[in-house]
Motif scaffolding. Sequence first.
Motif, PDB file in Angstrom:
ATOM      1  N   TYR A 122      14.413  -7.740 -31.322  1.00  0.00           N
ATOM      2  CA  TYR A 122      13.456  -6.855 -30.942  1.00  0.00           C
ATOM      3  C   TYR A 122      13.515  -5.526 -31.404  1.00  0.00           C
ATOM      4  N   VAL A 165      12.930  -4.505 -35.024  1.00  0.00           N
ATOM      5  CA  VAL A 165      11.530  -4.202 -35.489  1.00  0.00           C
ATOM      6  C   VAL A 165      11.289  -2.703 -34.981  1.00  0.00           C
ATOM      7  N   ARG A 211       9.248   0.931 -34.206  1.00  0.00           N
ATOM      8  CA  ARG A 211       8.066   1.427 -33.779  1.00  0.00           C
ATOM      9  C   ARG A 211       7.149   1.848 -34.976  1.00  0.00           C
ATOM     10  N   GLY A 252      -0.524  -5.102 -31.902  1.00  0.00           N
ATOM     11  CA  GLY A 252       0.676  -5.530 -33.165  1.00  0.00           C
ATOM     12  C   GLY A 252      -0.063  -5.192 -34.561  1.00  0.00           C
ATOM     13  N   ASN A 255      -0.025  -2.049 -35.926  1.00  0.00           N
ATOM     14  CA  ASN A 255       1.322  -1.477 -36.295  1.00  0.00           C
ATOM     15  C   ASN A 255       1.842  -0.849 -34.861  1.00  0.00           C
ATOM     16  N   LYS A 257       4.123  -1.549 -31.934  1.00  0.00           N
ATOM     17  CA  LYS A 257       5.066  -2.272 -31.470  1.00  0.00           C
ATOM     18  C   LYS A 257       5.003  -2.547 -29.808  1.00  0.00           C
ATOM     19  N   LYS A 267       2.741 -10.197 -35.128  1.00  0.00           N
ATOM     20  CA  LYS A 267       3.986  -9.217 -35.613  1.00  0.00           C
ATOM     21  C   LYS A 267       4.016  -7.992 -34.409  1.00  0.00           C
ATOM     22  N   LYS A 268       5.351  -7.733 -34.224  1.00  0.00           N
ATOM     23  CA  LYS A 268       5.509  -6.596 -33.491  1.00  0.00           C
ATOM     24  C   LYS A 268       5.063  -6.583 -31.920  1.00  0.00           C
ATOM     25  N   PHE A 276       9.486   0.765 -27.608  1.00  0.00           N
ATOM     26  CA  PHE A 276       8.098   0.213 -27.814  1.00  0.00           C
ATOM     27  C   PHE A 276       6.755   1.440 -28.072  1.00  0.00           C
TER      28      PHE A 276
END
Length: 266
Positions: A3, A6, A8, A41, A44, A46, A93-94, A132
């Motif tokens: 995580y 990935v 933010r 997600g 876009n 997170k 995703k995210k 996040f």
Amino acid sequence: MGYQDVPRSKSEKATRVIAIINQKGGVGKSTTAVNLAAALGEQNRKTLIIDFDPQGNSTSGFGIDKEELTHCVYDALLHDVTADELITETVCKKVFVIPATIQLAGAEIELVSAMARETRLKDLIEPIIDEFDFILIDCPPSLGLLTINALAAADSVLIPIQCEYYALEGVTKLLESMRMVKGRINRNLETYGVLMTMFDSRTSLSKQVVEEVRSYFGNLAFKTVIPRSVKVSEAPSYGLPVIKYSPSNKGSRAYINLAKEVIKRA
């Protein structure tokens, strides 16, 4: 990919920690947690879901096999397992999950004699909160110690209300509990929004409930209303959010619109 790898979004806004809460069962709480996270997600953002319900519906809603888990959020609350050890990737995703299993049912009793019992969840997410854009807490359908932990950790609450008779029953008690937590534990706690779920445009009852909720909550009520949909109900049995299971479904479109509203309110 972990995580931490990935990124933010490029938004400079602080992380929003939102408890999704209603002590009534069957109002679409876990469905909202899973599908809102997936939709965020897609936008876009997170997002982390903390499954804080012993039923573990947010965990299984992403196809995570609870029997294969080494640890769950119960171990964090009572055995000092860290968030890093719990955060699990999802099919979206995210979007990441801290999972729950039926073990969590015992935490309510075991926390009674624990030190700092109301802030265990807050302490858990503190080291990872800045990773996040959104952290969503799927609360159990009760107002016990687990829910108090969620309210202590969150900055705001999202209340799903089913479009049915007695829709507002119990909401007064929930708001009283929020005021208690705000007064004694978390002075920053606010209502993020009220979401109407399982709306059936064919019935006058659903339309009446929407009017009643909007009259009661005013601007706190989201403009987006989540419709009844077979696809939304089917998706968890495939371990998928509805926007993955049936992207063109009316429920998928509704959750995407909700995510945009949630982002705008942030």
